[in-house]
Design an enzyme around this catalytic site. Sequence first.
Site, PDB file in Angstrom:
ATOM      1  N   GLY A 118      29.938 -56.649  -8.419  1.00 38.00           N
ATOM      2  CA  GLY A 118      31.286 -56.191  -8.085  1.00 38.00           C
ATOM      3  C   GLY A 118      31.354 -55.665  -6.658  1.00 38.00           C
ATOM      4  O   GLY A 118      32.320 -55.907  -5.942  1.00 38.00           O
ATOM      5  N   ASN A 158      40.302 -48.336 -18.298  1.00 37.73           N
ATOM      6  CA  ASN A 158      39.066 -48.948 -17.796  1.00 37.73           C
ATOM      7  C   ASN A 158      38.396 -47.966 -16.827  1.00 37.73           C
ATOM      8  O   ASN A 158      38.405 -48.158 -15.612  1.00 37.73           O
ATOM      9  CB  ASN A 158      39.385 -50.279 -17.101  1.00 37.73           C
ATOM     10  CG  ASN A 158      38.135 -51.072 -16.755  1.00 37.73           C
ATOM     11  OD1 ASN A 158      37.029 -50.571 -16.781  1.00 37.73           O
ATOM     12  ND2 ASN A 158      38.335 -52.332 -16.400  1.00 37.73           N
ATOM     13  N   TYR A 198      36.313 -47.999  -7.939  1.00 41.11           N
ATOM     14  CA  TYR A 198      37.247 -47.977  -6.812  1.00 41.11           C
ATOM     15  C   TYR A 198      37.300 -46.604  -6.143  1.00 41.11           C
ATOM     16  O   TYR A 198      37.373 -46.515  -4.922  1.00 41.11           O
ATOM     17  CB  TYR A 198      38.636 -48.448  -7.248  1.00 41.11           C
ATOM     18  CG  TYR A 198      38.626 -49.915  -7.608  1.00 41.11           C
ATOM     19  CD1 TYR A 198      38.261 -50.878  -6.668  1.00 41.11           C
ATOM     20  CD2 TYR A 198      38.937 -50.355  -8.883  1.00 41.11           C
ATOM     21  CE1 TYR A 198      38.207 -52.226  -6.984  1.00 41.11           C
ATOM     22  CE2 TYR A 198      38.904 -51.703  -9.215  1.00 41.11           C
ATOM     23  CZ  TYR A 198      38.530 -52.629  -8.260  1.00 41.11           C
ATOM     24  OH  TYR A 198      38.475 -53.958  -8.578  1.00 41.11           O
ATOM     25  N   LYS A 202      34.835 -44.521  -5.942  1.00 38.03           N
ATOM     26  CA  LYS A 202      33.578 -44.443  -5.182  1.00 38.03           C
ATOM     27  C   LYS A 202      33.726 -45.178  -3.839  1.00 38.03           C
ATOM     28  O   LYS A 202      33.123 -44.804  -2.841  1.00 38.03           O
ATOM     29  CB  LYS A 202      32.455 -45.055  -6.024  1.00 38.03           C
ATOM     30  CG  LYS A 202      31.068 -44.905  -5.438  1.00 38.03           C
ATOM     31  CD  LYS A 202      30.050 -45.659  -6.281  1.00 38.03           C
ATOM     32  CE  LYS A 202      29.992 -47.062  -5.760  1.00 38.03           C
ATOM     33  NZ  LYS A 202      29.222 -48.040  -6.412  1.00 38.03           N
TER      34      LYS A 202
END
Length: 175
Positions: free
Chosen positions: A109, A136, A143, A145
Amino acid sequence: MEIIETKKVAIQDIKELQKIGRQTFYETFASGNTEENMQKYLDEGFSIDKLITELNDTNAEFYFAMLDNNVIGYLKLNSGQSQTELQDKNSLEIERIYVLQQFHGKKVGQVLYDKALQVAKERNLEYIWLGVWEENPRAIRFYEKNGFVAFDKHIFKLGNDEQTDIMMKLKLTDN
């Protein structure tokens, strides 16, 4: 350490795109949704006709995450009028980052996200934005982070179920 590479998806990759799209969406959301709603979304959202339209859209781009010539995830970016909400010429939307479950936690990712960041910076855009399902937490943490902050919410329809997405953005420039 094996190297994960990105590859821009072309029209001849459509079957592979359909396969990775359906599989990763199912793995990510099947447990939280009815089989009927999942099937409806998979049939409509990943139909060959819809994917051809998206691949031919000059404001949309797909990238595969590749490991040993195998597709293990993908990214979909939208700019200009193809953005699902904001349609700001100074922004890039990450519509999808999906990774096969067996590769979660292996930085796939991050590789796809870094590709999105590279595209946005090459175009001198002001910010990147996205919508992430409020249920989620793994994606939300990812995101956050990476510096994204929540700024709004919107409804995403999965079959007949209305779900809330948190809209997040990352500012790239100081102007």
